[in-house]
Design a protein around this motif. Structure first.
Motif, PDB file in Angstrom:
ATOM      1  N   ARG A 156      42.668  41.987  43.025  1.00 52.35           N
ATOM      2  CA  ARG A 156      41.997  42.191  41.083  1.00 52.35           C
ATOM      3  C   ARG A 156      41.369  40.719  40.716  1.00 52.35           C
ATOM      4  O   ARG A 156      40.097  41.035  41.031  1.00 52.35           O
ATOM      5  CB  ARG A 156      42.672  42.499  40.817  1.00 52.35           C
ATOM      6  CG  ARG A 156      42.946  43.783  40.942  1.00 52.35           C
ATOM      7  CD  ARG A 156      43.752  44.553  39.356  1.00 52.35           C
ATOM      8  NE  ARG A 156      45.234  44.460  39.503  1.00 52.35           N
ATOM      9  CZ  ARG A 156      46.152  44.689  39.487  1.00 52.35           C
ATOM     10  NH1 ARG A 156      46.681  46.220  40.740  1.00 52.35           N
ATOM     11  NH2 ARG A 156      47.368  43.645  39.742  1.00 52.35           N
ATOM     12  N   ALA A 157      42.534  39.228  41.500  1.00 49.82           N
ATOM     13  CA  ALA A 157      41.746  38.358  40.341  1.00 49.82           C
ATOM     14  C   ALA A 157      39.789  37.676  41.286  1.00 49.82           C
ATOM     15  O   ALA A 157      39.472  37.480  40.642  1.00 49.82           O
ATOM     16  CB  ALA A 157      42.741  37.334  40.809  1.00 49.82           C
ATOM     17  N   VAL A 158      40.666  37.487  42.680  1.00 50.69           N
ATOM     18  CA  VAL A 158      39.485  37.372  44.269  1.00 50.69           C
ATOM     19  C   VAL A 158      38.295  38.749  43.227  1.00 50.69           C
ATOM     20  O   VAL A 158      37.298  37.877  43.153  1.00 50.69           O
ATOM     21  CB  VAL A 158      39.804  38.013  45.042  1.00 50.69           C
ATOM     22  CG1 VAL A 158      38.922  37.198  46.130  1.00 50.69           C
ATOM     23  CG2 VAL A 158      40.778  36.970  45.431  1.00 50.69           C
ATOM     24  N   ARG A 159      38.694  40.085  43.552  1.00 49.89           N
ATOM     25  CA  ARG A 159      37.058  40.641  42.978  1.00 49.89           C
ATOM     26  C   ARG A 159      36.393  40.630  41.612  1.00 49.89           C
ATOM     27  O   ARG A 159      35.515  40.231  41.921  1.00 49.89           O
ATOM     28  CB  ARG A 159      37.985  42.348  43.321  1.00 49.89           C
ATOM     29  CG  ARG A 159      38.560  42.489  44.852  1.00 49.89           C
ATOM     30  CD  ARG A 159      39.002  43.673  45.306  1.00 49.89           C
ATOM     31  NE  ARG A 159      37.975  44.835  44.189  1.00 49.89           N
ATOM     32  CZ  ARG A 159      37.292  45.658  44.882  1.00 49.89           C
ATOM     33  NH1 ARG A 159      36.477  45.040  46.009  1.00 49.89           N
ATOM     34  NH2 ARG A 159      36.030  46.437  44.582  1.00 49.89           N
ATOM     35  N   SER A 160      37.430  40.584  40.821  1.00 52.51           N
ATOM     36  CA  SER A 160      36.720  40.216  39.356  1.00 52.51           C
ATOM     37  C   SER A 160      35.878  38.578  39.295  1.00 52.51           C
ATOM     38  O   SER A 160      34.513  39.040  38.994  1.00 52.51           O
ATOM     39  CB  SER A 160      37.953  39.874  38.206  1.00 52.51           C
ATOM     40  OG  SER A 160      37.982  39.561  37.471  1.00 52.51           O
ATOM     41  N   PHE A 161      36.792  37.841  40.005  1.00 57.68           N
ATOM     42  CA  PHE A 161      36.105  36.469  39.858  1.00 57.68           C
ATOM     43  C   PHE A 161      34.394  36.149  40.803  1.00 57.68           C
ATOM     44  O   PHE A 161      33.513  36.254  40.041  1.00 57.68           O
ATOM     45  CB  PHE A 161      36.509  35.008  40.959  1.00 57.68           C
ATOM     46  CG  PHE A 161      36.097  34.327  40.933  1.00 57.68           C
ATOM     47  CD1 PHE A 161      35.571  33.592  39.392  1.00 57.68           C
ATOM     48  CD2 PHE A 161      35.799  33.225  41.951  1.00 57.68           C
ATOM     49  CE1 PHE A 161      35.047  32.197  39.413  1.00 57.68           C
ATOM     50  CE2 PHE A 161      34.931  32.116  41.838  1.00 57.68           C
ATOM     51  CZ  PHE A 161      34.644  31.573  40.793  1.00 57.68           C
TER      52      PHE A 161
END
Length: 633
Positions: free
Chosen positions: A79-84
């Motif tokens: 989720r963090a990778v996709r959000s960034f």
């Protein structure tokens, strides 16, 4: 040594080459919290900044492998990778060219802007913004530690700094009430006993079972024999006729009203349940061991065979807390008393025997541990029928349909407040706080004081600590405060000849003699030590005698002092007519209260005799001049 999640550096300097990241789907497989296999993936081609997404995805895959993280945890990183990456696509026109290895376009301003906007996406005080920023930082840091992967030089300063986000606050839970905890423990004991009886019945059937090829496929004992000897449950079910042709011996095992198309799976669950515990069966052991040891659910259910060492008088346990990365060893004495032919356990009187519970747990899961092939094997192992196959995995306290809430419902229990197993740990902390009178150094014996303040020092625990602090402060004040005199009756005065009685009053034999000779007479009372006045300096003669003798802890009121006390009472009565109530109370309030209490203990005959002495001029009271002058200030 590198820490967990970090690369092992080459001791020799190596030339760093910026290799282009492979564009392709990165996929992870692992165990879900429910115990089932699950997958998660990152597709860099989904983003305009596909090169950047691929770099982060590579670290994501390798982090899961090196740290042995579960699918649920890796989804949080995903989720963090996709959000960034979505943020980069939106805010950078040249997103296709961005990379961690390039200084232009610079990725650092994008990281900082993305970090700053995170708190607006969650409720105030949420921990998720800091976690998201920390996950991205960890992936970038891992890439910077790789000897063959380049990261722009100016990013290293950001990696060593702070994210600038507060960690947020978690909502702490309070402990179970004493009634709720008692009910939980009693229900857990009953549940464990039922489990042992069920497995004992299954072993009895197994002992008379034979190979179904010889003894038949419709005898439950033979089916248990086949399961125990490794026959796949799917194959076993295929050997049986259709459920409508099953004999009563099999249909009687099924729950009432079981649908026809689900009877095959239901039969497998019942048969395996006669040999092995299911997930819901282990809640009782978890509750009892948490109550017996005071440790968390994570530490108790994470125990393995190598972390349990039995001794003649107890058991030594090695607890591992993954979140705190701590390992602690604790010894628990056994409450079992052995006498030649009789063994008496004391589980019924409140104290739980951790050693006895662990022996029973080991016996319950012995067959599963032998079949699991794990070394060292976990103590909390469960069986389950996944589709039609027997699976063996670790206990999962949050498993759908078999979690703590479901266990409470099955046991017919209702607790006040949320049904959260962490509250059982809090109950142990509260009991420890009560036992140690709120001393944090003793209560926080299995974690840091900072953790105790952040997670346990609230609710009842805080009240216990606050009450102890207030009580200690009050007691110290009472110990040091000026108190009233000691009043001796005629009988008590004669008893001073006994050294023990004199010592109890705080007098030596020499001081008793001085008391009777009048050497210690201060006007309205005698004094244990006129040179240790609470109203003056130590070593100096008391500066306030006899005006404050009735407020002094050293004063000894004897029966012979009654005439002087009556004269002082008359003096105070005259002052009350001339002073305002506020002024009189400020000057003489405590003395008047103590004097009234002393005179109330005297009989009318004693007071009349003292009045006769005053009238005959046989008694007088010498007061300083200041006692006859009323000052306004």
């Amino acid at each position: 040594m590198p820490r967990k999640g970090e690369y092992r550096r080459n001791p020799r300097p190596a030339r760093r080459v910026a290799a282009p990241a492979r564009i392709g789907v990165r996929r992870l497989e692992g165990t879900e919290p429910s115990g089932r296999r699950g997958t998660t993936a990152i597709d860099p081609a989904e983003f305009v900044c596909s090169a950047l997404a691929a770099e982060l995805a590579d670290e994501w895959v390798e982090l899961a492998a090196t740290d042995d993280l579960g699918v649920a945890t890796m989804r949080c990183y995903r989720r963090a990778v996709r959000s960034f990456c979505r943020f980069v696509d939106t805010h950078l026109p040249a997103a296709a060219e961005v990379s961690l290895a390039r200084a232009v376009p610079d990725v650092l301003p994008l990281i900082l802007d993305w970090t700053r906007q995170l708190p607006a996406r969650w409720p105030a005080g949420s921990t998720e913004p800091a976690y998201q920023a920390g996950r991205l930082r960890k992936l970038v840091k891992r890439r910077g530690q790789h000897p063959d992967r380049e990261v722009a030089a100016h990013l290293h300063g950001w990696l060593t700094g702070s994210s600038g986000l507060r960690r947020g606050k978690t909502r702490e839970v309070d402990e179970f009430s004493r009634a709720d905890k008692k009910a939980l423990v009693q229900a857990a004991r009953a549940d464990v006993t039922r489990l042992e009886q069920r497995l004992r019945h299954g072993r009895e059937l197994l002992d008379r079972g034979v190979d179904p090829e010889k003894g038949g496929w419709l005898d439950p004992a033979n089916l248990l024999w086949a399961i125990e000897h490794g026959m796949p449950t799917r194959e076993l079910l295929g050997r049986l006729p259709t459920p409508t042709a099953w004999p009563a011996e099999l249909t009687d095992l099924l729950p009432l009203g079981e649908a026809l198309n689900r009877r095959g799976r239901a039969l497998l669950r019942v048969l395996t349940g006669m040999l092995y515990p299911h997930n819901r069966d282990l809640h009782g052991f978890r509750i009892l061991l948490m109550a017996a040891t005071g440790h968390t659910s994570e530490e108790v259910t994470g125990l393995t065979e190598d972390q349990v060492e039995f001794a003649p008088d107890g058991v030594l346990l090695t607890f591992t807390k993954n979140r705190a990365r701590s390992v602690r060893r604790r010894f628990y004495t056994s409450s079992t008393v052995e006498d030649d032919a009789v063994t008496v356990t004391h589980l019924a009187i409140g104290r739980m025997d951790a050693a006895d519970l662990l022996r029973r747990l080991l016996a319950v899961t012995a067959r599963l541990r032998a079949r699991s092939g794990l070394a060292p094997a976990p103590l909390f192992l469960r069986s389950a029928i996944w589709v039609y196959d027997l699976t063996i995995s670790r206990f999962n306290g949050d498993m759908n349909g078999a979690d703590f809430n479901d266990w409470l419902e099955r046991m017919g229990l209702r607790v006040t407040g949320p049904a959260d197993i962490r509250r059982l740990r809090k109950s142990g902390k509260v009991e420890k706080a009560l036992a140690y009178r709120g001393r944090v150094s003793d209560v926080a014996d299995d974690h840091s004081v900072e953790v105790f303040h952040g997670h346990y020092a609230h609710g009842t625990t805080l009240k216990v600590i606050a009450g102890h602090v207030i009580t200690s402060a009050q007691q110290r004040w009472f110990d040091e405060a000026v108190v009233g005199p000691t009043v001796l009756t005629a009988v008590a005065e004669q008893a001073l000849d006994d050294p023990a009685t004199a010592t109890g009053v705080g007098l030596t034999a020499e001081e008793v003699a001085q008391l009777r000779d009048g050497v210690l007479d201060m006007g309205v009372s005698a004094c244990r030590d006129p040179f240790d006045s609470p109203f003056g300096k130590a070593g100096d003669l008391c500066p306030v005698a006899p005006l404050r003798c009735l407020e002094c802890r050293h004063a000894l009121v004897l029966p012979s002092n009654l005439p002087q006390l009556l004269l002082l009472a008359d003096h105070l009565d005259r002052l009350r007519t001339r002073l305002t109530p506020q002024h009189f109370h400020a000057l003489w309030g405590q003395s008047h209260t103590n004097l009234t209490a002393v005179l109330a203990d005297r009989t009318p005959a004693e007071i009349a005799s003292a009045r006769q002495q005053i009238a005959a001029g046989e008694a007088d009271l010498h007061l300083p001049l200041s006692a006859h002058v009323e000052f306004d200030r």
